[in-house]
Design a protein around this motif. Sequence first.
Motif, PDB file in Angstrom:
ATOM      1  N   THR A 179       6.752  -4.945  -1.753  1.00  0.00           N
ATOM      2  CA  THR A 179       6.597  -6.078  -2.167  1.00  0.00           C
ATOM      3  C   THR A 179       7.852  -6.915  -2.143  1.00  0.00           C
ATOM      4  O   THR A 179       8.798  -6.685  -2.330  1.00  0.00           O
ATOM      5  N   THR A 180       7.711  -8.121  -2.117  1.00  0.00           N
ATOM      6  CA  THR A 180       8.651  -9.230  -2.613  1.00  0.00           C
ATOM      7  C   THR A 180       8.779  -9.224  -3.913  1.00  0.00           C
ATOM      8  O   THR A 180       7.951  -8.881  -4.824  1.00  0.00           O
TER       9      THR A 180
ATOM     10  N   ALA B 129      10.961  -5.582   6.315  1.00  0.00           N
ATOM     11  CA  ALA B 129      11.066  -4.406   7.490  1.00  0.00           C
ATOM     12  C   ALA B 129      11.934  -3.371   7.010  1.00  0.00           C
ATOM     13  O   ALA B 129      11.341  -2.217   7.182  1.00  0.00           O
ATOM     14  N   ALA B 130      12.840  -3.513   6.346  1.00  0.00           N
ATOM     15  CA  ALA B 130      13.567  -2.477   5.808  1.00  0.00           C
ATOM     16  C   ALA B 130      13.080  -1.761   4.805  1.00  0.00           C
ATOM     17  O   ALA B 130      13.238  -0.273   4.981  1.00  0.00           O
ATOM     18  N   ALA B 131      12.565  -2.314   3.982  1.00  0.00           N
ATOM     19  CA  ALA B 131      11.779  -1.686   2.782  1.00  0.00           C
ATOM     20  C   ALA B 131      10.733  -0.902   3.408  1.00  0.00           C
ATOM     21  O   ALA B 131      10.484   0.481   2.822  1.00  0.00           O
ATOM     22  N   ILE B 132       9.887  -1.441   4.099  1.00  0.00           N
ATOM     23  CA  ILE B 132       8.835  -0.694   4.894  1.00  0.00           C
ATOM     24  C   ILE B 132       9.414   0.667   5.610  1.00  0.00           C
ATOM     25  O   ILE B 132       8.645   1.815   5.495  1.00  0.00           O
ATOM     26  N   GLU B 133      10.335   0.596   6.341  1.00  0.00           N
ATOM     27  CA  GLU B 133      10.943   1.737   7.169  1.00  0.00           C
ATOM     28  C   GLU B 133      11.582   2.640   5.933  1.00  0.00           C
ATOM     29  O   GLU B 133      11.318   3.925   6.515  1.00  0.00           O
ATOM     30  N   ASP B 134      11.986   2.140   4.954  1.00  0.00           N
ATOM     31  CA  ASP B 134      12.474   3.203   3.915  1.00  0.00           C
ATOM     32  C   ASP B 134      11.553   4.064   3.609  1.00  0.00           C
ATOM     33  O   ASP B 134      11.545   5.403   3.496  1.00  0.00           O
ATOM     34  N   LEU B 135      10.186   3.451   3.233  1.00  0.00           N
ATOM     35  CA  LEU B 135       9.050   4.312   2.800  1.00  0.00           C
ATOM     36  C   LEU B 135       8.399   5.164   3.813  1.00  0.00           C
ATOM     37  O   LEU B 135       8.008   6.216   3.815  1.00  0.00           O
ATOM     38  N   ILE B 136       8.436   4.603   5.067  1.00  0.00           N
ATOM     39  CA  ILE B 136       7.766   5.373   6.144  1.00  0.00           C
ATOM     40  C   ILE B 136       8.730   6.502   6.569  1.00  0.00           C
ATOM     41  O   ILE B 136       8.227   7.930   6.639  1.00  0.00           O
ATOM     42  N   GLY B 137      10.052   6.357   6.210  1.00  0.00           N
ATOM     43  CA  GLY B 137      10.839   7.425   6.401  1.00  0.00           C
ATOM     44  C   GLY B 137      11.082   8.698   5.350  1.00  0.00           C
ATOM     45  O   GLY B 137      11.770   9.612   5.548  1.00  0.00           O
ATOM     46  N   HIS B 138      10.511   8.426   4.160  1.00  0.00           N
ATOM     47  CA  HIS B 138      10.286   9.162   3.014  1.00  0.00           C
ATOM     48  C   HIS B 138       8.978   9.301   2.530  1.00  0.00           C
ATOM     49  O   HIS B 138       8.536   8.873   1.397  1.00  0.00           O
ATOM     50  N   PRO B 139       7.907  10.308   3.434  1.00  0.00           N
ATOM     51  CA  PRO B 139       6.523  10.156   3.097  1.00  0.00           C
ATOM     52  C   PRO B 139       6.348  10.732   1.566  1.00  0.00           C
ATOM     53  O   PRO B 139       5.393  10.391   1.116  1.00  0.00           O
ATOM     54  N   GLU B 140       7.157  11.787   1.293  1.00  0.00           N
ATOM     55  CA  GLU B 140       6.770  12.411   0.050  1.00  0.00           C
ATOM     56  C   GLU B 140       7.137  11.479  -1.182  1.00  0.00           C
ATOM     57  O   GLU B 140       6.446  11.243  -1.990  1.00  0.00           O
ATOM     58  N   GLN B 141       8.027  10.753  -1.030  1.00  0.00           N
ATOM     59  CA  GLN B 141       8.327   9.855  -2.059  1.00  0.00           C
ATOM     60  C   GLN B 141       7.576   8.803  -2.066  1.00  0.00           C
ATOM     61  O   GLN B 141       7.195   8.137  -3.293  1.00  0.00           O
ATOM     62  N   ALA B 142       7.016   8.209  -1.101  1.00  0.00           N
ATOM     63  CA  ALA B 142       5.914   7.371  -0.942  1.00  0.00           C
ATOM     64  C   ALA B 142       4.842   7.760  -1.571  1.00  0.00           C
ATOM     65  O   ALA B 142       4.058   6.767  -2.362  1.00  0.00           O
ATOM     66  N   ARG B 143       4.323   8.920  -1.414  1.00  0.00           N
ATOM     67  CA  ARG B 143       2.926   9.452  -1.811  1.00  0.00           C
ATOM     68  C   ARG B 143       3.085   9.666  -3.605  1.00  0.00           C
ATOM     69  O   ARG B 143       2.253   8.951  -4.299  1.00  0.00           O
ATOM     70  N   HIS B 144       4.474   9.698  -3.824  1.00  0.00           N
ATOM     71  CA  HIS B 144       4.740   9.866  -5.378  1.00  0.00           C
ATOM     72  C   HIS B 144       4.541   8.692  -5.887  1.00  0.00           C
ATOM     73  O   HIS B 144       3.963   8.558  -7.108  1.00  0.00           O
ATOM     74  N   MET B 145       5.308   7.541  -5.190  1.00  0.00           N
ATOM     75  CA  MET B 145       5.129   6.206  -5.724  1.00  0.00           C
ATOM     76  C   MET B 145       3.579   5.754  -5.873  1.00  0.00           C
ATOM     77  O   MET B 145       3.506   5.082  -6.903  1.00  0.00           O
TER      78      MET B 145
ATOM     79  N   ASP C  24       3.383 -14.830   7.763  1.00  0.00           N
ATOM     80  CA  ASP C  24       4.488 -15.024   8.901  1.00  0.00           C
ATOM     81  C   ASP C  24       5.665 -13.896   8.699  1.00  0.00           C
ATOM     82  O   ASP C  24       5.756 -13.385   9.886  1.00  0.00           O
ATOM     83  N   HIS C  25       6.118 -13.712   7.449  1.00  0.00           N
ATOM     84  CA  HIS C  25       7.440 -12.661   7.531  1.00  0.00           C
ATOM     85  C   HIS C  25       6.621 -11.245   7.767  1.00  0.00           C
ATOM     86  O   HIS C  25       7.380 -10.546   8.396  1.00  0.00           O
ATOM     87  N   LEU C  26       5.375 -10.994   7.270  1.00  0.00           N
ATOM     88  CA  LEU C  26       4.789  -9.882   7.523  1.00  0.00           C
ATOM     89  C   LEU C  26       4.581  -9.323   8.957  1.00  0.00           C
ATOM     90  O   LEU C  26       4.980  -8.321   9.446  1.00  0.00           O
ATOM     91  N   LEU C  27       4.300 -10.416   9.692  1.00  0.00           N
ATOM     92  CA  LEU C  27       3.960 -10.340  11.033  1.00  0.00           C
ATOM     93  C   LEU C  27       5.488  -9.951  11.756  1.00  0.00           C
ATOM     94  O   LEU C  27       5.323  -8.973  12.794  1.00  0.00           O
ATOM     95  N   ARG C  28       6.389 -10.754  11.398  1.00  0.00           N
ATOM     96  CA  ARG C  28       7.757 -10.602  12.200  1.00  0.00           C
ATOM     97  C   ARG C  28       8.191  -9.075  11.576  1.00  0.00           C
ATOM     98  O   ARG C  28       8.940  -8.369  12.337  1.00  0.00           O
ATOM     99  N   ALA C  29       7.949  -8.641  10.465  1.00  0.00           N
ATOM    100  CA  ALA C  29       8.702  -7.462   9.987  1.00  0.00           C
ATOM    101  C   ALA C  29       7.751  -6.346  10.617  1.00  0.00           C
ATOM    102  O   ALA C  29       8.569  -5.368  11.013  1.00  0.00           O
ATOM    103  N   PHE C  30       6.465  -6.301  10.843  1.00  0.00           N
ATOM    104  CA  PHE C  30       5.553  -5.451  11.489  1.00  0.00           C
ATOM    105  C   PHE C  30       6.167  -5.392  13.105  1.00  0.00           C
ATOM    106  O   PHE C  30       6.122  -4.367  13.603  1.00  0.00           O
TER     107      PHE C  30
ATOM    108  N   ALA D 235       9.361  -5.499  14.014  1.00  0.00           N
ATOM    109  CA  ALA D 235      10.387  -4.698  13.982  1.00  0.00           C
ATOM    110  C   ALA D 235      10.020  -3.244  13.726  1.00  0.00           C
ATOM    111  O   ALA D 235      10.714  -2.234  14.287  1.00  0.00           O
ATOM    112  N   VAL D 236       9.024  -2.895  12.786  1.00  0.00           N
ATOM    113  CA  VAL D 236       8.664  -1.375  12.524  1.00  0.00           C
ATOM    114  C   VAL D 236       7.989  -0.971  13.847  1.00  0.00           C
ATOM    115  O   VAL D 236       8.187   0.076  14.108  1.00  0.00           O
TER     116      VAL D 236
END
Length: 380
Positions: free
Chosen positions: A304-305, A332-348, A217-223, A225-226
């Motif tokens: 992740t939570t 949603a904020a954590a998802i947005e953060d990784l989307i906004g930093h794609p190179e960092q996301a790939r490194h993770m 339910d939280h993921l649907l609402r977060a999506f 917003a994204v």
Amino acid sequence: MEHSEKPAVVLLVRVDGNFGGVERYILNLAENLDRRFYYPVVVPLANHGELERQAVEKGLPVEFIPMSGRVRILPAVRRLAEVVRKWDAGLIHTFGLRSNTLAGLLRRPPSLPWVIRLPNINSADYANPVRGWLSHEFNNFWIRRANALQVISPHLEAYVKQWRHPPRRVYYIPNGVDPAVYDPSRFTRPVRAAWGIPEDALVIGSAGRLDRVKGFDHLLRAFRAVLSSHPAAWLLLAGAGPDESRLRQSARTLGIGHRTVFTGYLADVRPCLAAMDLFVCSSISEGVPMALLEAMAMEKPIVTTRVGGIDSILENGAEGRFAEQPGWECLAAAIEDLIGHPEQARHMGRAARHRVLRDLTTGRMVEKVQTMYHEIRKEA
């Protein structure tokens, strides 16, 4: 480990209901035990379900125990006793309250040790708090009577050791996956077309049992917003469960149904993981989910939570990103953060797979389980 001429038969006992991480763990363990020492027999309870089907498909021996209802315990206990005698079992390994209850009521000889696997603090798994408390206390009753308790996170290990009457022996054994099976290089061809998702889309995804505790339910609402800031995004949810119809309706009500794909049950989740740019674990109650380990092995950036033992396998900021507070807003904020930093996301994502290779493989897990088996059989 000392070698004996005849391997000890291990009965792996579990209610065969919704197929999820515990069931995948049982099959993974059964396939990889060293047959020189331990011979697994999968014992599904109550239902002829996916656990039994996959065990048979993999050539594993199976002994089904029917249960016509949750309170029809004694006939199932007698059937378990028959299975013990038939196989001359050397050890019982149970997974969940009902299987723990059967083993607890079984008249076991001292030479037949019993180990319980505890993936999380199970009181949080129930919507009804009274039922959750009763189930939790009943489960703890059996845990204290088993020869050993297997936990999957340091958080759980510390929790049970502070009980007034703690279990006899506690083994911390993290979950593991086979990195050769969950290898991102094996899924380089386009895989999104099967779900009608454009190849150039941004795909946020998750996998697991569609149940309240998974927090979808939280993921649907977060999506939702994204999607407002990333209109090309899609949400891909792999799995089945009791909440599937309600979640589908929620997606339509939230106005995201046209960008949300429910795959239903998948025997092989790897193509679905390969289709994702980002994996989200939104659970509100958890141990250490197998789906999360599988996504890590597939080099997926993780959001992740912070529940259960997840922080024992994932370093925040290095191997993934935690939503530090409950609710869809932080997710949603954590998802947005990784989307906004794609190179960092790939490194993770690369760091997450390295963590699996270093600490969380099937081989390491099975080695520790066999050491546990050896020690409790030696004491019996």
